[in-house]
Enzyme design. Structure first.
Site, PDB file in Angstrom:
ATOM      1  N   HIS A   1      -1.639   3.795  -5.164  1.00 24.36           N
ATOM      2  CA  HIS A   1      -1.458   3.450  -3.759  1.00 24.36           C
ATOM      3  C   HIS A   1      -2.261   2.192  -3.449  1.00 24.36           C
ATOM      4  CE1 HIS A   1      -0.671   3.670   0.372  1.00 24.36           C
ATOM      5  NE2 HIS A   1      -1.222   4.818   0.704  1.00 24.36           N
TER       6      HIS A   1
ATOM      7  N   CYS B   1      -1.417   1.635   6.147  1.00 24.60           N
ATOM      8  CA  CYS B   1      -0.574   1.635   4.943  1.00 24.60           C
ATOM      9  C   CYS B   1       0.831   1.079   5.164  1.00 24.60           C
ATOM     10  CB  CYS B   1      -0.482   3.045   4.378  1.00 24.60           C
ATOM     11  SG  CYS B   1      -2.097   3.748   3.972  1.00 24.60           S
TER      12      CYS B   1
ATOM     13  N   HIS C   1       7.602   6.677   1.191  1.00 22.40           N
ATOM     14  CA  HIS C   1       6.161   6.429   1.287  1.00 22.40           C
ATOM     15  C   HIS C   1       5.453   7.231   0.196  1.00 22.40           C
ATOM     16  CE1 HIS C   1       2.495   5.095   3.123  1.00 22.40           C
ATOM     17  NE2 HIS C   1       2.088   6.332   3.353  1.00 22.40           N
TER      18      HIS C   1
END
Length: 533
Positions: A357, A183, A317
């Site tokens: 996401h 990620c 994040h």
């Protein structure tokens, strides 16, 4: 030598937002794009799954297919194959990730004013954050139907081609690579591109990330453990139970600031510094570590040469998991506490709450959001935030959660922002950004009239381009002098087969000519000798 890096172009495509202006509207208004999986794609996946299950050695016990809600694109099959040098069949067997990121990177370069001959042969680097995750690749999908297509689909499905194909098509001679750190991949790609620019490996770089969820099926075998129960990402909220899936792509174009200014490029914002680290031997391999995150922030601030007290916004994040959010907040608290005792001076948010996401592509999406916030001088709200997470003490910390958009206050120096991305395997990245203040524009219009040109690969595309320019003038997004607008249209865009030209003296005249063309008329501005030449 300056170490400042300019963001000179960008492009973004997510559901309901095919460009940066629509994307900023989603962010500024705090909208969430979560919705059911699109009906057409659902039918296609269900048909494929029935075929797959009927041919499986161990048939699936379930009869009904259920899909996650998320931020999904309506279509992932649309692609201008001819523009990118493919036959229809080659395009059909090319991974949708590659098709989408190609389009996004080209648009970012076009936004920067570099296409065609201005770009060919240049030492331009291409850096893409992406991972070929387990669970079935696009190549697996179509080879189960027709194995004979495998050879034709090789270059469309090898991961490295997400970067290499653009370098080939546009004759780019800089580094070209795909980076996988889960990620944090696209933010790590930006860190690597910045280093390459400073080392002289390239003169310009395009950095991109992309994510498409081929089959977001609810099934015990496909669960990874961080999914939101309803597809909504509620970062720092008491109701958070995971992250929602998102689809889309984003890209930024980078140059050294001194070169960008010398070349007359637009500058959205400045990358002041960046840092990358790893959690090391933490509690478990896939668990985040607050100490490593605090060390990361300190390293990035030190690299940028900035006082963290001057940072007014942090793009976190923020995956909205029960474990991850409190750990990230603790990392922020630790890092700031080492430098200042001040409270609630830095806003926090995450674009994941708006668009879901995008995993490997999420870092560059956060950068685009922060860059636009700096450009517009607005602190955007955190979407889906209603009740503070009781495991996080927001009252006794350096950060606060904005519930609505508000003007970014002016301080003693330039506005600054930070962007974080943390990889599942422990690789973390952080980037420090700073607003760019341009020198006063030159006065006067020079010697009008000026020649304005547009071109496209098809009449339909040319018509859409005309509409977009007219809408941009109406919305105030084009507000410079007409000389600069004409220079950009003539020099910074590639030439294509279908063309139009006007001679204009001001923006009002350009707007009138565009509107007449939309209405199917031939404007007087197109009938001059210069326009017909």
């Amino acid at each position: 030598m300056t170490t400042d890096i300019a963001v000179v172009g960008l492009s973004v495509e997510v559901p309901d937002a095919p460009d940066q202006h629509a994307f900023w509207d989603v962010v500024r208004t705090g909208r969430s794009l979560t919705r059911p999986f699109p009906a057409q794609r659902r039918r296609e996946i269900e048909e494929y799954l029935r075929y797959h299950w009927e041919s499986a050695l161990v048939p699936d016990a379930g009869e009904r297919v259920e899909f996650h809600d998320g931020s999904f694109l309506d279509r992932v099959d649309l692609f201008d194959h001819a523009f990118f040098g493919m036959t229809p069949k080659q395009a059909a067997v090319t991974d949708p990730h590659q098709r989408l990121v190609l389009r996004t990177m080209y648009r970012a370069l076009e936004d920067a004013g570099y296409t065609g001959e201005r770009l060919a042969g240049s030492r331009t680097g291409v850096y893409v954050g992406y991972a070929g995750n387990p669970g079935g690749s696009y190549l697996d999908y179509f080879c189960r139907i027709d194995p004979a297509l495998g050879q034709l689909g090789i270059t469309g499905n090898i991961v490295t081609m997400l970067a290499n194909r653009l370098s080939y098509l546009l004759d780019l001679r800089g580094p070209s690579m795909v980076i996988d750190s889960a990620c944090s991949a696209s933010l790590l790609a930006l860190h690597q591109a910045r280093a390459a620019l400073l080392l002289g490996d390239c003169e310009m770089a395009v950095v991109a990330g992309t994510r498409i969820v081929m089959a977001p099926v609810r099934h015990p075998h496909t669960r990874i453990g961080i999914e939101s129960s309803d597809g909504v990402t509620r970062t720092f909220d008491e109701g958070a139970d995971g992250t929602g899936f998102g689809e889309g792509s984003g890209a930024v174009v980078l140059k050294r600031l001194d070169r960008a200014l010398a070349d007359g490029d637009q500058v959205y914002a400045v990358v002041k510094g960046s840092a990358v680290n790893h959690d090391g031997r933490s509690e478990m391999m896939t668990a985040p570590d607050s100490r490593a995150q605090a060390d990361l922030l300190e390293a990035a601030w030190r690299d940028a040469g900035v006082d963290p007290r001057t940072i007014g916004y942090l793009e976190v994040h923020g995956t909205a998991t029960k474990v991850g959010d409190p750990i990230e907040f603790e990392g922020l608290r630790r890092a700031f506490a080492a430098r200042t005792d001040d409270r609630r001076f830095c806003a926090v948010g995450t674009v994941k709450a708006n668009i879901g996401h995008l995993f490997e592509g999420s870092g560059v999406m956060g950068v685009i959001k922060a860059v636009l916030a700096l450009r517009h001088r607005v602190i955007p709200p955190l979407a889906n935030y209603e009740r503070p997470n009781t495991a996080i003490d927001l009252d006794d910390g350096p950060v606060y959660v904005p519930r609505e958009a508000h003007a970014w206050p002016e301080g003693d120096g330039p506005r600054r922002a930070g962007v974080s991305a943390f990889g599942l395997g422990g690789t973390n990245a952080h980037v420090v950004l700073e607003e760019f203040t341009a020198a006063p524009a030159r006065s006067g219009e020079g010697r009008p009239p000026y020649l304005f040109t547009l071109s496209a690969q098809s009449p339909a595309s040319l018509g859409r381009l005309v509409t977009r320019y007219r809408e941009a003038i109406d919305a105030g997004r084009i507000d410079g002098n007409v000389r600069d607008v004409c220079w950009t249209s003539n020099v910074s865009r590639a030439g294509h087969r279908h063309r139009l030209a006007y001679t204009v003296t001001d923006l009002a005249g350009l707007r009138a000519a565009l509107a007449a063309t939309e209405a199917g008329e031939v404007p007087d501005a197109a009938g001059t000798d210069a326009a017909r030449a």
